[in-house]
Each structure stands twice: as C-alpha cells, then as structure tokens.
Design a protein around this motif. Structure first.
Motif, PDB file in Angstrom:
ATOM      1  N   VAL A 231       0.830  -1.206   0.000  1.00  0.00           N
ATOM      2  CA  VAL A 231       0.000   0.000   0.000  1.00  0.00           C
ATOM      3  C   VAL A 231       0.868   1.261   0.000  1.00  0.00           C
ATOM      4  O   VAL A 231       0.486   2.287  -0.574  1.00  0.00           O
ATOM      5  CB  VAL A 231      -1.021  -0.055   1.163  1.00  0.00           C
ATOM      6  N   GLU A 232       2.073   1.184   0.575  1.00  0.00           N
ATOM      7  CA  GLU A 232       2.959   2.365   0.570  1.00  0.00           C
ATOM      8  C   GLU A 232       3.368   2.749  -0.850  1.00  0.00           C
ATOM      9  O   GLU A 232       3.403   3.925  -1.198  1.00  0.00           O
ATOM     10  CB  GLU A 232       4.227   2.118   1.392  1.00  0.00           C
ATOM     11  N   ALA A 234       1.710   1.874  -3.569  1.00  0.00           N
ATOM     12  CA  ALA A 234       0.463   2.279  -4.235  1.00  0.00           C
ATOM     13  C   ALA A 234       0.147   3.742  -3.952  1.00  0.00           C
ATOM     14  O   ALA A 234      -0.295   4.482  -4.837  1.00  0.00           O
ATOM     15  CB  ALA A 234      -0.688   1.393  -3.774  1.00  0.00           C
ATOM     16  N   ALA A 235       0.396   4.164  -2.731  1.00  0.00           N
ATOM     17  CA  ALA A 235       0.062   5.530  -2.328  1.00  0.00           C
ATOM     18  C   ALA A 235       1.107   6.530  -2.816  1.00  0.00           C
ATOM     19  O   ALA A 235       0.907   7.735  -2.700  1.00  0.00           O
ATOM     20  CB  ALA A 235      -0.058   5.602  -0.805  1.00  0.00           C
ATOM     21  N   PRO A 241      -1.663   9.862  -6.966  1.00  0.00           N
ATOM     22  CA  PRO A 241      -1.617   8.410  -6.768  1.00  0.00           C
ATOM     23  C   PRO A 241      -3.017   7.820  -6.604  1.00  0.00           C
ATOM     24  O   PRO A 241      -4.001   8.551  -6.611  1.00  0.00           O
ATOM     25  CB  PRO A 241      -0.812   8.248  -5.475  1.00  0.00           C
ATOM     26  N   ASN A 243      -6.402   6.187  -5.118  1.00  0.00           N
ATOM     27  CA  ASN A 243      -7.189   6.384  -3.905  1.00  0.00           C
ATOM     28  C   ASN A 243      -6.991   5.174  -3.013  1.00  0.00           C
ATOM     29  O   ASN A 243      -6.996   4.041  -3.481  1.00  0.00           O
ATOM     30  CB  ASN A 243      -8.669   6.526  -4.273  1.00  0.00           C
ATOM     31  N   ILE A 244      -6.800   5.417  -1.745  1.00  0.00           N
ATOM     32  CA  ILE A 244      -6.594   4.340  -0.768  1.00  0.00           C
ATOM     33  C   ILE A 244      -7.818   4.344   0.139  1.00  0.00           C
ATOM     34  O   ILE A 244      -8.046   5.305   0.886  1.00  0.00           O
ATOM     35  CB  ILE A 244      -5.311   4.596   0.052  1.00  0.00           C
ATOM     36  N   GLY A 277      -7.210  -0.065  -3.378  1.00  0.00           N
ATOM     37  CA  GLY A 277      -6.518   0.994  -4.113  1.00  0.00           C
ATOM     38  C   GLY A 277      -7.163   1.140  -5.476  1.00  0.00           C
ATOM     39  O   GLY A 277      -7.382   0.137  -6.167  1.00  0.00           O
ATOM     40  N   ARG A 279      -7.153   3.776  -9.019  1.00  0.00           N
ATOM     41  CA  ARG A 279      -6.622   4.971  -9.680  1.00  0.00           C
ATOM     42  C   ARG A 279      -7.747   5.928 -10.049  1.00  0.00           C
ATOM     43  O   ARG A 279      -8.842   5.491 -10.394  1.00  0.00           O
ATOM     44  CB  ARG A 279      -5.843   4.587 -10.938  1.00  0.00           C
TER      45      ARG A 279
END
Ligand SMILES: Nc1ncnc2c1ncn2[C@@H]1O[C@H](COP(=O)(O)OP(=O)(O)O)[C@@H](O)[C@H]1O
Ligand SMILES: [Mg+2]
Length: 354
Positions: A231-232, A234-235, A241, A243-244, A277, A279
């Motif tokens: 997730v790091e 991904a963010a 970046p 959306n989390i 996650g 985009r």
C-alpha cells in the motif's frame, strides 16, 4: 566480451550515529541498465549512490561490481563517474579544463585529451563553449558540462543524483529525453537518483522504490505502476496516486462505506478489513454506483479531477471534461472490478485479485 557494469548490493546497512539510513538493502543492477532509485526526500537514495561511488562505506553488507568486491575500495578503483545535483564544476577552470580534469587525474596521455574532451562535449552539444567558465554558462549548459565531465573517461558506471532538478520545467523535459539517448549511445550502466516519479517512469528500465531506508519494490515502471506490491508504493506512484480506501472483504464481496461490490472472483483472503486501491482514472460515474458528494473540481487542462466526498474521505476521479458546478451535488461512482488493487489491512501487502 564479458558483461560490464553489473552492480550487486547485499544486506547493506548504513547508520549515521543512531539513525539507520539504510536497512538491509539488496539490489542487483544489470549491465547497461538505466536503473532509478526513486523515493521521497530522506529515504536513503543518495546514501546508496554514495556507497556505490565509494564516497562512503557501509556498516554491514557487501557491494560488488562485475563480481569484484568493492565494498571498501576507494572511488578511484571503481571506474565510476558521478553527476551531482549542483553540478560541482570548478568555477575557476574553463569548460575544456573541467571536462579534461578526470582525464588528467587518470594520467591520460596529453595528446589524446583534446580529442576526448571535444568528443564528450559534442555528445552533449557544448563543443562551442569550451573556452568559457561555468559562471558564463546557463544552468542547462552547466548541467551538460557536468555530464560531459562524467562521460569523458567512458566509465563503467554512470551515477546521477537528481541531475535535472536545478533546471526549469521546460528544460528538464528536453534534457530528460537527451539523457536517455545519451545513456543508450554510451552503452553504460546508469544509476539515477530522483524523487520525481515521472522522471523515473520515463527514464528507467527498472527502478527501486525507497521508503525510510528500505526498498519496498523493484521492477519495471509498468510492473510498479500496474502491480504495486504494497500500500505504501500504491500511495506513492501515480499523479495523483491511487485512492486508498478502507473496506471489508467477505468472500468475493467487498463493502465500501456500507455499499457492497462483487469482485470477479474470490481472492481467497480471510474475511475482514482490507485496503482498496483505485486509480483516479479507473473510477466512473454510474447511476447504480456508490453515492458521493462533489467537493471540488480541478481543471488539469487535458482532464478534470473531481474531488468527491465518500464518507469522511476525499476520493479523486479523473474525467475527460466536466460541466458540473454545484459543489455538494451527488455523484454516484463505480469501478470495474478488474480495476482495483487490494491490500491486506494489517501487513499492507498486495492481495492478488485478478
Ligand atoms: N552524513 C550524514 N549524517 C547524518 N545523517 C545523514 C547523513 N547523510 C544522510 N543522512 C540522513 O540519512 C537519511 C537519508 O539521506 P539521503 O540518502 O540523503 O536521502 P535522499 O537522497 O533519499 O533524500 C536522511 O534522513 C538524512 O538526513
Ligand atoms: Mg538525495
């Protein structure tokens, strides 16, 4: 001919006092690869490059170049050239003497120096400026001079630390293209430090994502962008970046803010909290979708970014154009089940969904 410029780092650790700048870094860079070290400021990129250059030594681990252990070898024995962000040119010397400097240090025959300097300067198109001093050059020309000085000895390793960051936006884009061409022509391994993901994505054959002194992912730009492994990453990757979004998973049913979405198939993950996650470009407006409220829309030129309120979160959605004006208006959104990324809520690691 044996391959040249293969770099391997094994279990590299570097401390500054009690601060751990690099922790257990493993990295293999292939000959003639353009390899980017990408990460936010302070993540350990420059420290790694300095270890490869021999400007510093690790506290633990080994570093080999073409199979030879150079962990503690002085810079002069490594056949590397480095370009720094601030160019580090000698202000009292002409461009010619700046470029010739590494040749003189290496005791190259005087008769060959002129020709080699001219050749290197021509490659970066400053051969008409050889008589000037750095202070009489533009920022872009100084940067070319630093590049010429680095390539003049035809090193095995070409190390670049944010070499474009002092150029204005337009020049940075032009120089980026030339830099890639130059590296291809030179046929040399390049290790390129940047915090600018667009630079890393466009220049690199592969890259390593640094965060807080560790490497989170190594891969091609496409691999890292399409399959962030945590997730790091991904963010961090993408502009903006992905959306989390916290969610709950049960079999193949995903629940986001009380709304259920069916995945293509069961990811086989234990039921419970997960992180989704997605985009901004993978969201779409769908009357059957999850209701959100328009918070703010931003005109990005070629596209628009809608900032949508989903519960307490702001979700960003990219659209081709927008005629919406009423902030607070309801915008129902959905996504193709194949467009989402799933991460374990506890470990942050990727859960394969597709
Ligand atoms: N010589 C040093 N002494 C103390 N701390 C340092 C030194 N060099 C780097 N650091 C620290 O190590 C961390 C990583 O630095 P650096 O590798 O320069 O990061 P990056 O290039 O990714 O921005 C930072 O927190 C930085 O402050
Ligand atoms: Mg740095």
């Amino acid at each position: 001919m044996s391959p040249k410029g293969r770099v391997s780092l094994r279990g590299i650790r570097k401390e500054f006092g009690r601060f751990v700048a690099l922790d257990d870094i493993d990295l293999d860079i292939e000959p003639v690869e353009f390899f980017a070290l990408l990460g936010p400021s302070g993540s350990g990129k420059t420290t790694t490059l300095r270890l490869v250059a021999g400007l510093d030594t690790p506290d633990e681990g080994t570093l080999t170049v073409d199979g030879v252990d150079v962990t503690f070898a002085p810079p002069g024995e490594r056949d590397v050239a480095m370009v720094f962000q601030n160019y580090a040119l000698y202000p009292h010397m002409t461009v010619r003497d700046n470029i010739a400097f590494p040749l003189k240090m290496a005791k190259a025959p005087a008769s060959s120096i002129d020709e080699l300097v001219r050749e290197a300067a021509a490659k970066v198109r400053i051969d008409h400026l050889l008589h000037r001093r750095p202070g009489q050059l533009s920022g872009g020309q100084q940067q070319r001079c630093a590049l010429a000085r680095a390539i003049v000895r035809k090193p095995k390793l070409f190390l670049l630390d944010e070499p474009l960051s002092n150029l204005d936006a337009q020049l940075r884009l032009e120089t980026r293209v030339e830099l890639k061409k130059l590296q291809r022509n030179l046929n040399v391994t390049a290790i390129y430090v940047t915090h600018d993901q667009e630079e890393a994505m466009t220049l690199a054959d592969r890259m390593a994502i640094f965060l807080e002194g560790t490497i989170k992912q190594i891969g091609t730009p496409a691999e890292v962008f399409d399959h962030p492994n945590c997730v790091e990453v991904a963010a961090f990757i993408g502009s903006p970046p992905m959306n989390i979004i916290p969610a709950a998973l049960n079999g193949r049913t995903l629940t986001i803010e009380g709304h259920s979405v069916a995945l293509h198939r069961d990811p086989g993950h234990p039921p419970g909290p997960v992180i989704v996650g997605i985009r901004p470009g993978s969201l779409r407006i769908d009357p059957e979708g999850i209701p959100t409220q328009l918070y703010l829309q931003e005109n990005m030129g070629e596209t628009w970014l809608l900032n949508l309120k989903l519960g307490e979160m702001i979700v960003k959605m990219r659209v081709a154009h927008s005629e919406r004006s009423a902030e607070g208006e309801t915008v129902p959104i959905s996504f193709a089940p194949g467009a989402i990324h799933l991460f374990d809520a506890e470990t942050g690691l990727r859960v394969q969904v597709n």
